[in-house]
Write an enzyme that holds these catalytic residues in place. Structure first.
Site, mmCIF file in Angstrom:
data_model
loop_
_atom_site.group_PDB
_atom_site.id
_atom_site.type_symbol
_atom_site.label_atom_id
_atom_site.label_comp_id
_atom_site.label_asym_id
_atom_site.label_seq_id
_atom_site.Cartn_x
_atom_site.Cartn_y
_atom_site.Cartn_z
ATOM 1 C CD GLU A 1 37.177 48.408 34.824
ATOM 2 O OE1 GLU A 1 36.124 49.078 34.946
ATOM 3 O OE2 GLU A 1 37.209 47.280 34.278
ATOM 4 N NE ARG B 1 25.750 20.755 47.041
ATOM 5 C CZ ARG B 1 25.895 19.545 47.590
ATOM 6 N NH1 ARG B 1 26.353 19.431 48.820
ATOM 7 N NH2 ARG B 1 25.582 18.468 46.918
ATOM 8 C CE LYS C 1 28.695 41.813 38.098
ATOM 9 N NZ LYS C 1 28.649 42.706 36.926
ATOM 10 C CE LYS D 1 32.643 46.155 41.872
ATOM 11 N NZ LYS D 1 33.378 45.348 40.942
ATOM 12 C CG HIS E 1 32.944 41.889 28.281
ATOM 13 N ND1 HIS E 1 31.907 41.637 29.147
ATOM 14 C CD2 HIS E 1 33.989 42.246 29.063
ATOM 15 C CE1 HIS E 1 32.317 41.836 30.397
ATOM 16 N NE2 HIS E 1 33.569 42.217 30.367
ATOM 17 C CG ASN F 1 28.631 45.644 33.730
ATOM 18 O OD1 ASN F 1 29.694 45.244 34.179
ATOM 19 N ND2 ASN F 1 27.471 45.124 34.069
ATOM 20 C CG HIS G 1 32.627 46.411 31.398
ATOM 21 N ND1 HIS G 1 32.868 47.728 31.726
ATOM 22 C CD2 HIS G 1 33.387 45.683 32.236
ATOM 23 C CE1 HIS G 1 33.736 47.777 32.716
ATOM 24 N NE2 HIS G 1 34.069 46.548 33.053
ATOM 25 N NE ARG H 1 28.162 44.200 40.965
ATOM 26 C CZ ARG H 1 28.781 43.325 41.711
ATOM 27 N NH1 ARG H 1 28.141 42.749 42.704
ATOM 28 N NH2 ARG H 1 30.047 43.010 41.491
ATOM 29 C CG HIS I 1 38.807 43.863 31.617
ATOM 30 N ND1 HIS I 1 37.681 43.417 30.976
ATOM 31 C CD2 HIS I 1 38.363 44.609 32.663
ATOM 32 C CE1 HIS I 1 36.601 43.863 31.610
ATOM 33 N NE2 HIS I 1 36.995 44.590 32.638
ATOM 34 C CD GLU J 1 25.219 43.648 36.435
ATOM 35 O OE1 GLU J 1 26.345 43.472 36.932
ATOM 36 O OE2 GLU J 1 24.998 43.618 35.225
HETATM 37 P P1 NAD Z 1 45.679 40.289 35.301
HETATM 38 O O1 NAD Z 1 45.133 39.613 36.462
HETATM 39 O O2 NAD Z 1 45.943 39.489 34.075
HETATM 40 O O3 NAD Z 1 47.018 41.028 35.729
HETATM 41 C C1 NAD Z 1 47.736 41.734 34.763
HETATM 42 C C2 NAD Z 1 49.215 41.309 34.715
HETATM 43 O O4 NAD Z 1 49.905 41.936 35.787
HETATM 44 C C3 NAD Z 1 49.449 39.825 34.869
HETATM 45 O O5 NAD Z 1 50.519 39.448 34.041
HETATM 46 C C4 NAD Z 1 49.852 39.696 36.330
HETATM 47 O O6 NAD Z 1 50.614 38.550 36.591
HETATM 48 C C5 NAD Z 1 50.626 40.958 36.530
HETATM 49 N N1 NAD Z 1 50.704 41.469 37.894
HETATM 50 C C6 NAD Z 1 49.729 41.454 38.819
HETATM 51 N N2 NAD Z 1 50.107 42.174 39.886
HETATM 52 C C7 NAD Z 1 51.343 42.614 39.637
HETATM 53 C C8 NAD Z 1 52.259 43.409 40.364
HETATM 54 N N3 NAD Z 1 51.936 43.954 41.530
HETATM 55 N N4 NAD Z 1 53.475 43.656 39.815
HETATM 56 C C9 NAD Z 1 53.786 43.152 38.579
HETATM 57 N N5 NAD Z 1 52.951 42.417 37.836
HETATM 58 C C10 NAD Z 1 51.743 42.161 38.362
HETATM 59 O O7 NAD Z 1 44.732 41.499 34.826
HETATM 60 P P2 NAD Z 1 43.855 42.557 35.645
HETATM 61 O O8 NAD Z 1 43.815 43.752 34.787
HETATM 62 O O9 NAD Z 1 44.284 42.686 37.043
HETATM 63 O O10 NAD Z 1 42.423 41.883 35.663
HETATM 64 C C11 NAD Z 1 41.681 41.689 34.489
HETATM 65 C C12 NAD Z 1 40.620 40.656 34.760
HETATM 66 O O11 NAD Z 1 39.733 41.136 35.768
HETATM 67 C C13 NAD Z 1 39.769 40.344 33.561
HETATM 68 O O12 NAD Z 1 39.637 38.954 33.420
HETATM 69 C C14 NAD Z 1 38.423 40.973 33.890
HETATM 70 O O13 NAD Z 1 37.358 40.287 33.294
HETATM 71 C C15 NAD Z 1 38.405 40.859 35.367
HETATM 72 N N6 NAD Z 1 37.522 41.828 36.028
HETATM 73 C C16 NAD Z 1 36.642 41.366 36.936
HETATM 74 C C17 NAD Z 1 35.818 42.239 37.600
HETATM 75 C C18 NAD Z 1 34.890 41.731 38.661
HETATM 76 O O14 NAD Z 1 34.056 42.487 39.142
HETATM 77 N N7 NAD Z 1 35.021 40.495 39.082
HETATM 78 C C19 NAD Z 1 35.892 43.615 37.337
HETATM 79 C C20 NAD Z 1 36.809 44.061 36.398
HETATM 80 C C21 NAD Z 1 37.630 43.161 35.746
HETATM 81 N N1 GLY Z 2 32.879 45.171 37.308
HETATM 82 C C1 GLY Z 2 31.450 45.212 37.298
HETATM 83 C C2 GLY Z 2 30.817 44.770 38.575
HETATM 84 O O1 GLY Z 2 31.483 44.383 39.499
HETATM 85 O O2 GLY Z 2 29.626 44.772 38.667
#
Ligand code: NAD
Ligand code: GLY
Length: 363
Positions: free
Chosen positions: A183, A119, A141, A225, A250, A243, A246, A239, A263, A235
């Site tokens: 972003e 939990r 998130k 942020k 998405h 997006n 997005h 907040r 993404h 949100e």
């Molecule tokens: P990712 O986590 O897939 O990383 C991209 C690639 O880079 C992967 O292959 C990873 O292994 C590699 N990598 C990571 N760090 C590295 C480094 N320092 N050197 C070499 N390779 C490296 O993608 P991302 O763009 O980091 O994240 C995208 C995800 O984040 C999506 O799922 C999206 O929905 C999510 N997201 C979440 C939020 C949130 O608020 N929680 C906000 C924006 C995006």
């Molecule tokens: N990436 C959108 C949020 O964190 O609200």
């Protein structure tokens, strides 16, 4: 090193440490961990470079490690369950700390595992992509994808600390760097016109990996942020502006198959669609739209959706968007550059026109 704070109610505020060498400061990471046991979750791509840096800071603790398969296609309930299984197999209690070492995929999944294990247990974000450093590691998130929709299963669960070591960007592939810049540019469009203008001027330095420019871009993004999250953690209002792009993005990610469009790439194309919609509603000028397009192009980001996706392909996904209320699609739309709103009065005709206009730009 610079430290920002995400100011939350109760004792849940947490620091974001940013700088070159943050992971070399063992005390910083150690102080973010409660209890005597941790689970570091990463993937082989990231672990190869950075796992030892983290391990070395935690020599006085019981440290378990788990490497997940790499990629958005693995951001699933099944992979998430694997984290929970390992925690159970290794007898982690409620005082355990999970450490997410990687990009947004690792961060979102580990955060969701931390939200659910017994939990709710603590976790620390160590983002290693630009996108994760400027966005996903901050704000709590957490989620996994469902075949029918992106990030559809998740929870709000804030980390205990975010440690951003800008040295990690040295190994990041150029395409992933560009995805993160989408972003960064988003923050300028929704909240800070002078930051947008700074990005226009500093694009060359950022592309050349100039450390001072990169650190400033990360700090400014995290500061915007952190302010928005502090104001509206779950949100209910402002907040949602984070997006921008997005709802369209998405749709592109889900329609094209997770992982085929990054993404950040989908968000870039989605932001142009949102700007085009804003132009049709006369809340942004053609000249401002052109500036957004030119800045995205400087970072080799897509400014149109996939050629195969027309309005009929976008709309079913957009109707499942998390911002939908009472069946109405709600869209984040810029008001010029530096300001934005959530609009719930965009007609289907305008939505279709914007998508089809952008489709024409692509051909
Ligand atoms: P990712 O986590 O897939 O990383 C991209 C690639 O880079 C992967 O292959 C990873 O292994 C590699 N990598 C990571 N760090 C590295 C480094 N320092 N050197 C070499 N390779 C490296 O993608 P991302 O763009 O980091 O994240 C995208 C995800 O984040 C999506 O799922 C999206 O929905 C999510 N997201 C979440 C939020 C949130 O608020 N929680 C906000 C924006 C995006
Ligand atoms: N990436 C959108 C949020 O964190 O609200």
């Amino acid at each position: 090193m610079k430290t920002l704070s995400v100011a939350l109610e109760g004792n849940r505020s947490y620091p974001i440490h940013i700088g070159s060498g943050v992971l070399g400061d063992a005390q910083l990471l150690r102080s973010a961990v409660c209890g005597s046991k941790v689970l570091i979750v990463s993937n082989a791509t990231v672990a190869r470079h950075y796992l030892s840096w983290v391990r070395e800071a935690l020599t006085d603790l019981v440290v378990d490690e788990l490497l997940l398969p790499d990629g958005e296609a693995f951001k699933t309930l099944q992979t998430w369950e694997g984290i929970l299984s390992l925690l159970l197999e290794r007898n982690h209690g409620r005082d355990t700390t999970l450490i997410a070492l990687g990009g947004g995929v690792i961060g979102d999944m580990v955060g969701f595992a931390a939200a659910c294990y017994q939990r709710g247990v603590g976790f620390v974000q160590i983002p290693t992509t630009l996108l994760a450093q400027v966005d996903s590691s901050v704000g709590g998130k957490t989620a996994v994808n469902h075949l029918l929709g992106k990030n559809m299963i998740g929870a709000f669960h804030q980390p205990q600390a975010v440690l951003i070591d800008t040295r990690c960007l040295a190994t990041l592939p150029a395409r992933e760097f560009a995805a993160g810049m989408a972003e960064v540019i988003k923050y300028g469009i929704i909240a800070d016109r002078s930051f947008f203008e700074w990005l226009e001027g500093a694009a060359g330095q950022l592309l050349a990996g100039d450390s001072e420019a990169l650190t400033y871009a990360i700090e400014r993004s995290c500061a915007i942020k952190a302010r928005i999250v502090a104001e509206d953690e779950t949100e209910q209002g402002v907040r949602a502006l984070l997006n921008l792009g997005h709802t369209y993005g998405h749709a592109i990610e889900a329609e094209q198959g997770y992982g085929n469009w990054l993404h950040g790439e989908a968000v870039a194309a989605g932001m142009v669609l949102a700007c085009r919609t804003a132009v049709l509603r006369q809340q942004m000028t053609e000249a401002e739209l052109e500036r957004v397009i030119q800045l995205l192009l400087r970072f080799s980001l897509p400014v149109t959706g996939p050629r195969t996706m027309d309005a009929d392909a976008f709309l079913p996904h957009m109707r499942r968007d998390k911002k939908v209320k009472a069946g109405r699609i709600r869209l984040v739309l810029p008001i010029g550059i530096g300001n934005a709103e959530v609009a719930d009065s965009v007609t289907e005709e305008t939505l279709r026109e914007a998508i089809n206009d952008c489709g024409r730009c692509a051909s």
